[in-house]
Design a protein around this motif. Sequence first.
Motif, PDB file in Angstrom:
ATOM      1  N   GLY A   1       0.770  -1.256  -0.050  1.00  0.00           N
ATOM      2  CA  GLY A   1      -0.122   0.025   0.037  1.00  0.00           C
ATOM      3  C   GLY A   1       0.846   1.175  -0.158  1.00  0.00           C
ATOM      4  N   LEU A   2       2.025   1.099   0.281  1.00  0.00           N
ATOM      5  CA  LEU A   2       2.922   2.333   0.328  1.00  0.00           C
ATOM      6  C   LEU A   2       3.534   2.727  -1.293  1.00  0.00           C
ATOM      7  N   LYS A   3       3.604   3.911  -1.866  1.00  0.00           N
ATOM      8  CA  LYS A   3       3.848   4.402  -2.850  1.00  0.00           C
ATOM      9  C   LYS A   3       5.184   4.371  -3.322  1.00  0.00           C
ATOM     10  N   LYS A   4       5.574   4.241  -4.403  1.00  0.00           N
ATOM     11  CA  LYS A   4       7.098   4.295  -4.713  1.00  0.00           C
ATOM     12  C   LYS A   4       7.211   5.086  -6.130  1.00  0.00           C
ATOM     13  N   GLY A   5       8.448   5.412  -6.349  1.00  0.00           N
ATOM     14  CA  GLY A   5       8.564   6.207  -7.625  1.00  0.00           C
ATOM     15  C   GLY A   5       8.513   7.593  -7.205  1.00  0.00           C
ATOM     16  N   SER A   6       8.586   8.302  -8.600  1.00  0.00           N
ATOM     17  CA  SER A   6       8.569   9.835  -8.419  1.00  0.00           C
ATOM     18  C   SER A   6       7.854  10.267  -7.530  1.00  0.00           C
ATOM     19  N   TRP A   7       7.937  11.445  -6.898  1.00  0.00           N
ATOM     20  CA  TRP A   7       7.091  12.294  -5.959  1.00  0.00           C
ATOM     21  C   TRP A   7       6.210  13.223  -6.979  1.00  0.00           C
ATOM     22  N   THR A   8       4.802  13.502  -6.414  1.00  0.00           N
ATOM     23  CA  THR A   8       4.026  14.249  -7.162  1.00  0.00           C
ATOM     24  C   THR A   8       4.082  15.772  -6.421  1.00  0.00           C
ATOM     25  N   LYS A   9       3.563  16.765  -7.098  1.00  0.00           N
ATOM     26  CA  LYS A   9       3.690  18.261  -6.622  1.00  0.00           C
ATOM     27  C   LYS A   9       2.721  18.132  -5.195  1.00  0.00           C
ATOM     28  N   LYS A  10       1.886  17.289  -5.312  1.00  0.00           N
ATOM     29  CA  LYS A  10       0.855  17.343  -4.117  1.00  0.00           C
ATOM     30  C   LYS A  10       1.445  16.695  -2.823  1.00  0.00           C
TER      31      LYS A  10
END
Length: 229
Positions: free
Chosen positions: A11-20
Amino acid sequence: MGRKPCCSKEGLKKGSWTKKEDLLLTEYIKDFGEGTGWRSLPKKAGLLRCGKSCRLRWVNYLKPGLNRGTFTPEEDDLIVRLYTLLGSRWSLIARRIPGRTDNDIKNYWNTSLLKKLKAQGNEPWKHKSQAKKRRRKKEKPNVSSQINRKNNDENKMRRKKKDKIVEKHNIEDEVATKIEEQPHTQDSTQAVLLAIKMAQVVQPLLVKSILHLKILKIKTKMKFLRNFK
DNA sequence: AACTCCTACAACCGCTGGTAT
DNA sequence: GATACCAGCGGTTGTAGGAGT
């Protein structure tokens, strides 16, 4: 019993970060500061990231005062000199270069600076990889408990001589300052030669600090044995 | 335009040291 | 003394975007 990996939770997100996500993290740190614990930060800040990932994003990208521009010849020169002396201790090198992070310097070194130096025929000193050294240690069969025991002993000793370690850091600082004080040179051949020369100058200081700690360790052990008798 | 290759750099991973229990 | 947790470090990987064909 092994340690739970921190970044493999479902459930944890990986990869590039979004502006939000950047905004959420920045706002949270603005309100509560960095010292609230990275592990619990994502939950509190409403982020689906692991704490490590948040720390990295903040330290390397979002933290105010970071210099994200191109590296100047002065910075190149300083990095070469510090690398020649300290090896790949990027965090230590980064501390001497305002606005630059260890990740920044490491990337720059691996992608640009090293190639530049090689092209000029100026390969700097090769230092043994810290991670490989660490891995080699780990390869020994079934030693985790031994290591833990050893670490505990050392931890106790370390606590006792914390002040003395501060002294060692002062020596390291002294060394780094000496390097920075050297005149800047546009020519990387000169930079490397200068760095080698500087290494010879500061080597005794570092040896002194290492010996100092070793002697302290032996003294503490002897004291412990005497008390044990 | 489509594809491949290359570069730069953001992010991940595994590990260690420090510390609390 | 043993164990577990956490922060931080350094090596490595993934990938976006530019250059070349």
